[in-house]
Design a protein around this motif. Structure first.
Motif, short mmCIF file in Angstrom:
data_model
loop_
_atom_site.label_atom_id
_atom_site.label_comp_id
_atom_site.label_asym_id
_atom_site.label_seq_id
_atom_site.Cartn_x
_atom_site.Cartn_y
_atom_site.Cartn_z
N ARG A 184 0.83 -1.21 0.00
CA ARG A 184 0.00 0.00 0.00
C ARG A 184 0.87 1.26 0.00
N GLN A 185 2.00 1.18 0.69
CA GLN A 185 2.92 2.31 0.69
C GLN A 185 3.53 2.51 -0.70
N VAL A 186 3.85 1.41 -1.36
CA VAL A 186 4.40 1.50 -2.72
C VAL A 186 3.41 2.20 -3.64
N ARG A 187 2.14 1.83 -3.53
CA ARG A 187 1.11 2.45 -4.38
C ARG A 187 1.00 3.95 -4.08
N GLU A 188 1.04 4.29 -2.82
CA GLU A 188 0.91 5.69 -2.41
C GLU A 188 2.09 6.52 -2.91
N ASN A 189 3.26 5.92 -2.98
CA ASN A 189 4.47 6.66 -3.34
C ASN A 189 4.80 6.63 -4.82
N SER A 190 3.96 6.01 -5.64
CA SER A 190 4.31 5.79 -7.05
C SER A 190 3.25 6.34 -8.00
N THR A 191 3.71 6.97 -9.07
CA THR A 191 2.78 7.42 -10.10
C THR A 191 2.24 6.22 -10.87
N TYR A 192 3.14 5.34 -11.29
CA TYR A 192 2.76 4.12 -12.00
C TYR A 192 3.33 2.91 -11.28
N VAL A 193 2.52 1.86 -11.19
CA VAL A 193 2.96 0.59 -10.62
C VAL A 193 2.83 -0.49 -11.69
N ILE A 194 3.92 -1.19 -11.94
CA ILE A 194 3.94 -2.26 -12.94
C ILE A 194 4.42 -3.54 -12.26
N THR A 195 3.60 -4.57 -12.30
CA THR A 195 4.02 -5.85 -11.73
C THR A 195 4.83 -6.63 -12.75
N ILE A 196 5.85 -7.34 -12.28
CA ILE A 196 6.69 -8.13 -13.16
C ILE A 196 6.76 -9.57 -12.65
N GLY A 197 6.44 -10.51 -13.53
CA GLY A 197 6.58 -11.92 -13.20
C GLY A 197 5.33 -12.59 -12.66
N ALA A 198 5.37 -13.91 -12.67
CA ALA A 198 4.22 -14.73 -12.28
C ALA A 198 3.83 -14.53 -10.82
N CYS A 199 4.79 -14.31 -9.94
CA CYS A 199 4.45 -14.14 -8.52
C CYS A 199 3.62 -12.88 -8.32
N ALA A 200 4.05 -11.80 -8.92
CA ALA A 200 3.35 -10.52 -8.73
C ALA A 200 2.01 -10.48 -9.46
N THR A 201 1.92 -11.18 -10.58
CA THR A 201 0.70 -11.11 -11.39
C THR A 201 -0.31 -12.20 -11.07
N ALA A 202 0.17 -13.35 -10.55
CA ALA A 202 -0.76 -14.46 -10.31
C ALA A 202 -0.41 -15.29 -9.08
N GLY A 203 0.30 -14.71 -8.13
CA GLY A 203 0.57 -15.43 -6.89
C GLY A 203 1.81 -16.30 -6.89
N GLY A 204 2.22 -16.76 -8.08
CA GLY A 204 3.45 -17.53 -8.20
C GLY A 204 3.34 -18.97 -7.74
N ILE A 205 4.46 -19.66 -7.80
CA ILE A 205 4.51 -21.07 -7.42
C ILE A 205 4.15 -21.23 -5.95
N GLN A 206 4.45 -20.21 -5.12
CA GLN A 206 4.13 -20.31 -3.70
C GLN A 206 2.63 -20.29 -3.43
N ALA A 207 1.83 -19.86 -4.42
CA ALA A 207 0.38 -19.84 -4.26
C ALA A 207 -0.21 -21.25 -4.31
N LEU A 208 0.61 -22.26 -4.56
CA LEU A 208 0.13 -23.64 -4.47
C LEU A 208 -0.35 -23.94 -3.05
N ARG A 209 0.16 -23.19 -2.08
CA ARG A 209 -0.28 -23.38 -0.70
C ARG A 209 -1.74 -23.00 -0.53
N ASN A 210 -2.29 -22.22 -1.47
CA ASN A 210 -3.69 -21.81 -1.37
C ASN A 210 -4.65 -22.99 -1.47
#
Length: 266
Positions: free
Chosen positions: A73-99
């Motif tokens: 939330r702080q990153v969003r507040e401090n940034s004009t544009y936010v761009i996610t890079i990679g599977a983790c940031a865009t879709a939870g990543g391999i660690q989201a298998l724990r879901n």
């Protein structure tokens, strides 16, 4: 945005650092970039100022701890544009298998004192928590796509992100279709390009690293895997519930073949 000397940050959340390394591997382009912009926070590059206000913030990694919920939330507040890079940031990543399981049971099995570990029940994409301006998929992200996005913004234009399927890229490269000719369970028909069809170009099936392209017919591809490749439903589900398992199109397809009822399925 002040284009006299824009400011850039690269933030890390739960991830393997692979997308930051892909960023660093741009080599000479990164040196040129450092002359055009002030890179004020990029730990892998030696600049550390996570609270800096910037014009462009790239975010690697998923949200999996209470502290990360606050930081993003702080990153969003401090940034004009936010761009996610990679599977983790865009879709939870391999660690989201724990879901798909009890994270408390996993924690108890791994850590001697799981009560000392602060973790959320699920690993989620950045867009679940804040507004994201653009998403660059991949595992890892394509360095060329990152640089192209930056060039577009420096030129006061919106980044143009391709959403063609890997199959289109294979046609451009003149590749023999590994799905049809080699009977391999290739995810190319439902995966967006970005890697240059890397795996099919060396005769191997696509793993779906770049997530679903627009309007993918995932169930049809799954049925092809079952009928012509002889894969079990569990094996088909595993193809979808892999790197980008929280991308809606892949998540629903994976749960469909696992026989899990999906609420409000269209």
């Amino acid at each position: 945005m002040d284009f006299t000397k824009p400011r850039l940050a690269v933030h890390k959340f739960t991830s393997c650092d692979g997308c930051q390394l892909a960023f660093l591997n741009s080599g000479e382009a990164l040196i040129t970039l450092s002359g055009l912009m002030d890179i004020v926070h990029f730990s892998e590059f030696g600049m550390v100022d996570p609270g800096a206000k910037v014009d462009i913030a790239f975010v690697e990694g998923s949200i999996s701890t209470p502290d990360e919920e606050k930081r993003i939330r702080q990153v969003r507040e401090n940034s004009t544009y936010v761009i996610t890079i990679g599977a983790c940031a865009t879709a939870g990543g391999i660690q989201a298998l724990r879901n798909f399981a009890s994270h408390k049971e996993w924690m108890a099995a791994v850590y001697a004192a799981p009560g000392t570990i602060q973790a959320l029940e699920n690993s989620t994409a950045i867009s679940h928590h804040i507004r994201v301006d653009w998403e660059l998929w991949g595992c890892p992200v394509n360095t060329g796509q990152v640089m192209e996005a930056i060039r577009s913004l420096l030129s006061r234009a919106s980044p143009r992100i391709k959403h063609d399927s890997v199959c289109i890229e294979c046609k451009r490269n003149g590749n023999v279709c590994v799905l049809v000719a080699k009977n391999q369970p290739c995810m190319g028909p439902v995966t967006q390009t970005g890697c240059g069809a890397l795996c099919p170009s060396v005769g191997r099936a696509c793993y779906g690293c770049y997530g679903p392209h627009e309007n993918p017919n995932t169930k049809s591809l799954g049925r092809w895997f079952e009928q012509y490749e002889g894969l079990s439903k569990d094996a088909i589900a595993a193809r979808f519930l892999h790197i980008n398992n929280q991308a809606p199109a892949f998540n629903q397809a994976g749960q469909y073949f696992k026989g899990i009822k999906i609420i409000n399925e269209s």
